[in-house]
Design an enzyme around this catalytic site. Structure first.
Site, PDB file in Angstrom:
ATOM      1  N   SER A 257       0.877  -1.079   0.075  1.00 26.66           N
ATOM      2  CA  SER A 257       0.009   0.026  -0.033  1.00 26.66           C
ATOM      3  C   SER A 257       0.879   1.202  -0.017  1.00 26.66           C
ATOM      4  O   SER A 257       2.030   1.319   0.360  1.00 26.66           O
ATOM      5  CB  SER A 257      -1.013   0.007   1.250  1.00 26.66           C
ATOM      6  OG  SER A 257      -0.295   0.171   2.485  1.00 26.66           O
ATOM      7  N   LYS A 258       0.208   2.455  -0.500  1.00 27.17           N
ATOM      8  CA  LYS A 258       0.883   3.690  -0.490  1.00 27.17           C
ATOM      9  C   LYS A 258       1.518   3.967   0.981  1.00 27.17           C
ATOM     10  O   LYS A 258       2.568   4.708   0.847  1.00 27.17           O
ATOM     11  CB  LYS A 258      -0.308   4.581  -0.787  1.00 27.17           C
ATOM     12  CG  LYS A 258       0.109   5.507  -2.126  1.00 27.17           C
ATOM     13  CD  LYS A 258      -1.008   6.502  -2.325  1.00 27.17           C
ATOM     14  CE  LYS A 258      -1.308   6.640  -3.726  1.00 27.17           C
ATOM     15  NZ  LYS A 258      -2.571   7.450  -4.004  1.00 27.17           N
ATOM     16  N   ARG A 259       0.598   3.647   1.848  1.00 24.95           N
ATOM     17  CA  ARG A 259       1.181   4.195   3.105  1.00 24.95           C
ATOM     18  C   ARG A 259       2.759   3.553   3.571  1.00 24.95           C
ATOM     19  O   ARG A 259       3.327   4.309   4.367  1.00 24.95           O
ATOM     20  CB  ARG A 259       0.233   3.709   4.405  1.00 24.95           C
ATOM     21  CG  ARG A 259      -0.539   4.693   5.099  1.00 24.95           C
ATOM     22  CD  ARG A 259      -1.674   4.012   5.842  1.00 24.95           C
ATOM     23  NE  ARG A 259      -2.676   3.602   4.961  1.00 24.95           N
ATOM     24  CZ  ARG A 259      -3.093   2.132   5.263  1.00 24.95           C
ATOM     25  NH1 ARG A 259      -2.623   1.528   6.236  1.00 24.95           N
ATOM     26  NH2 ARG A 259      -4.035   1.795   4.485  1.00 24.95           N
TER      27      ARG A 259
END
Ligand code: GLU
Length: 492
Positions: A257-259
């Site tokens: 994920s982007k996180r």
């Protein structure tokens, strides 16, 4: 179906919702490699029927990124083929016609339920801990009510009629035999009230009409496949082969994920990753060659790739490995290729005003090659090759610049002035430095000139060999820098 047939046709079918995700790059790559391996066709199809997620410029960006990565498609937007158009929003009539056929044959039905009713139904199901599913109110509508509703202009969607109580089975090249219970499957909307198809309807129709033989896509689409299998059956079509690629995971095994880092190919590109490294890296996210080899070119991958060597287990996205691959691929580039990239990098940097000859830059490349993983490292790790230092590392000054160092440096400058060529060899500099050292009455406490000279010409304490640096900078520039250092460096 025999996967060695050469009428293989595969497709990459992204939705233009912004950027190309690294997972998308892997899907595109595996499709491309599979097509190459079997001398088949690689189709790019744009699935843009969800207008609420459409992003302006995303198609151009996708094509640009695929082209950058070297994944050329045989048919698709801007490269027409026998099964176009390849952009779904240009094929709406085809989907509508097919949906109407299914309605006529009782395999799909119109649903007039308002969004309020559906919302209330969903809430009620949630309360009762039931999985959300349409309750088929409109399946039971008498024909004349349907007719009246249409006359009144009440908007409707078309839903597929999922059979009750059936096990839907299919074979997946990667996951073997897969089964789903039809009772768990919702009467999926096929055509929305705005006349646009949903992903499922358009995807199946296009895979059939575009004669796709193998559907290679991410695991997140596995649960959609039973719906697709039913649609193929409703239409009376043969199903293609399926291969669902394993998920991409963060090092902590959560879904990528982007996180936890970058997920857009363009972000890696902007950071200076080579396409060869990124392609090589994503190739190994799920596939392996069956031995220890890790570094592959795109051509080598195309010779070796097979779906049989793609695993089921989630593949971990390890950025350290990507960095290492960048180093390896950069190392394999010729000096000429590195020169072109370095000039490009310099042209966009704070050093862009400086005129540096190719000959000079080749010397820098030779000295720094083994020390860099990225082209931008040339500028970040050795800015002193592009500009004289204006500051001197405090810690190195404290350790290496003693009270008598300025006097010693002056002696060194005198000796360097005696060098008669503007670009003496490494050996000339070496001889001059050791001769100076031999002449000194008071040796500095660390006994040398090497460290203070390095500090004076570079501002820092690490880098390639001192004589390599002097050789690159040349006599006059080296002298200028040492004089500046003598003036500027103050000991506390
Ligand atoms: N449009 C879908 C996506 O965005 C395609 C999935 C598939 O390949 O069937 O990934």
């Amino acid at each position: 179906m025999d996967t060695s047939t050469n009428n293989v046709r595969v497709r990459f079918a992204p939705s233009p919702t912004g950027y190309l995700h690294v997972g998308g790059l892997r899907t595109a790559l595996y499709n491309y490699l599979f097509a190459q391996r079997h001398q088949g066709a690689f189709v790019l199809r744009i699935e843009d029927t969800d207008r609420s997620r459409y992003v302006e410029g995303a198609v151009e960006n996708l094509i640009e990124t695929l082209t950058w990565a070297g994944l050329e498609y045989d048919e698709g937007p801007l490269r027409d083929g026998p099964f176009g158009p390849y952009i779904q929003s240009e094929r709406l009539e085809i989907y509508r016609e097919h949906a109407n056929n299914l309605v006529r044959e009782g395999k799909a039905y119109r649903c007039f339920c308002s969004s309020d009713r559906l919302e209330a139904m969903r809430k009620e199901q949630e309360k009762q801990k039931l999985s959300p599913k349409y309750d088929r109110l409109c399946l039971r509508l008498p024909p004349q009510v349907i007719e009246e509703n249409i006359q009144k202009g009440i908007s409707f969607v078309v839903r597929m009629r999922v059979p009750d109580n059936e096990i839907i089975r299919f074979h997946d090249i990667i996951r073997d035999d897969v089964e789903f219970l039809s009772d768990r499957i919702d009467d999926q909307v096929l055509l929305k009230s705005d006349g646009y198809p949903t992903y499922h309807l358009a995807n199946v129709i296009d895979d059939h009409l575009m004669q796709i033989t193998h559907v290679i896509r991410g695991e997140e689409w596995l649960s959609s496949t039973p719906k697709h299998i039913l649609l193929y059956r409703f239409f009376g079509w043969n199903t293609p082969m399926f291969a669902h690629l394993p998920l991409l995971l963060n090092p902590d095994r959560s879904k990528l994920s982007k996180r936890q880092g970058d997920v857009a190919v363009e972000e890696y590109r902007a950071k200076g990753y080579l396409k060869e490294a990124l392609v090589n890296f994503v190739a190994l996210l799920g596939w392996n060659p069956g031995d220890e080899r890790e570094i592959f070119s795109l051509e080598e991958l195309a010779k070796e790739f097979s779906l049989e060597r793609v695993g089921k287990a989630g593949a971990i996205f390890n950025i350290d490995k990507l960095n290492w691959m960048n180093f390896e691929h950069l190392r394999r580039k010729s000096d000429q290729e590195v020169l072109a990239m370095l000039k490009e990098e310099l042209a966009h940097s704070r050093f862009r005003e400086h005129q540096l000859s190719d000959e000079y830059l080749f010397k820098v490349i030779a000295a720094m090659r083994v020390r860099v993983s990225f082209v931008k490292d040339y500028l970040e790790k050795s800015p002193y090759f592009f500009e004289a230092p204006t500051e001197f590392d405090h810690e190195v000054v404290r350790k290496r610049w003693k009270r008598d160092t300025p006097a010693h440096m002056e002696q060194l400058v005198k000796m360097f002035r005696k060098l008669n060529k503007p670009f003496p060899t490494k050996e000339d500099f070496e001889k001059a430095l050791y001769e100076t050292l031999g002449n000194l009455i008071t040796a500095s406490p660390d006994g040398g000139l090497i460290h203070p000279t390095r500090l004076a010409i570079s501002g820092v304490g690490v880098g390639p060999g001192l004589f390599d640096m002097l050789y690159i900078l040349g006599r006059d520039e080296s002298i200028r820098r040492i004089i500046t250092a003598i003036e500027k460096i103050r000991i506390e």
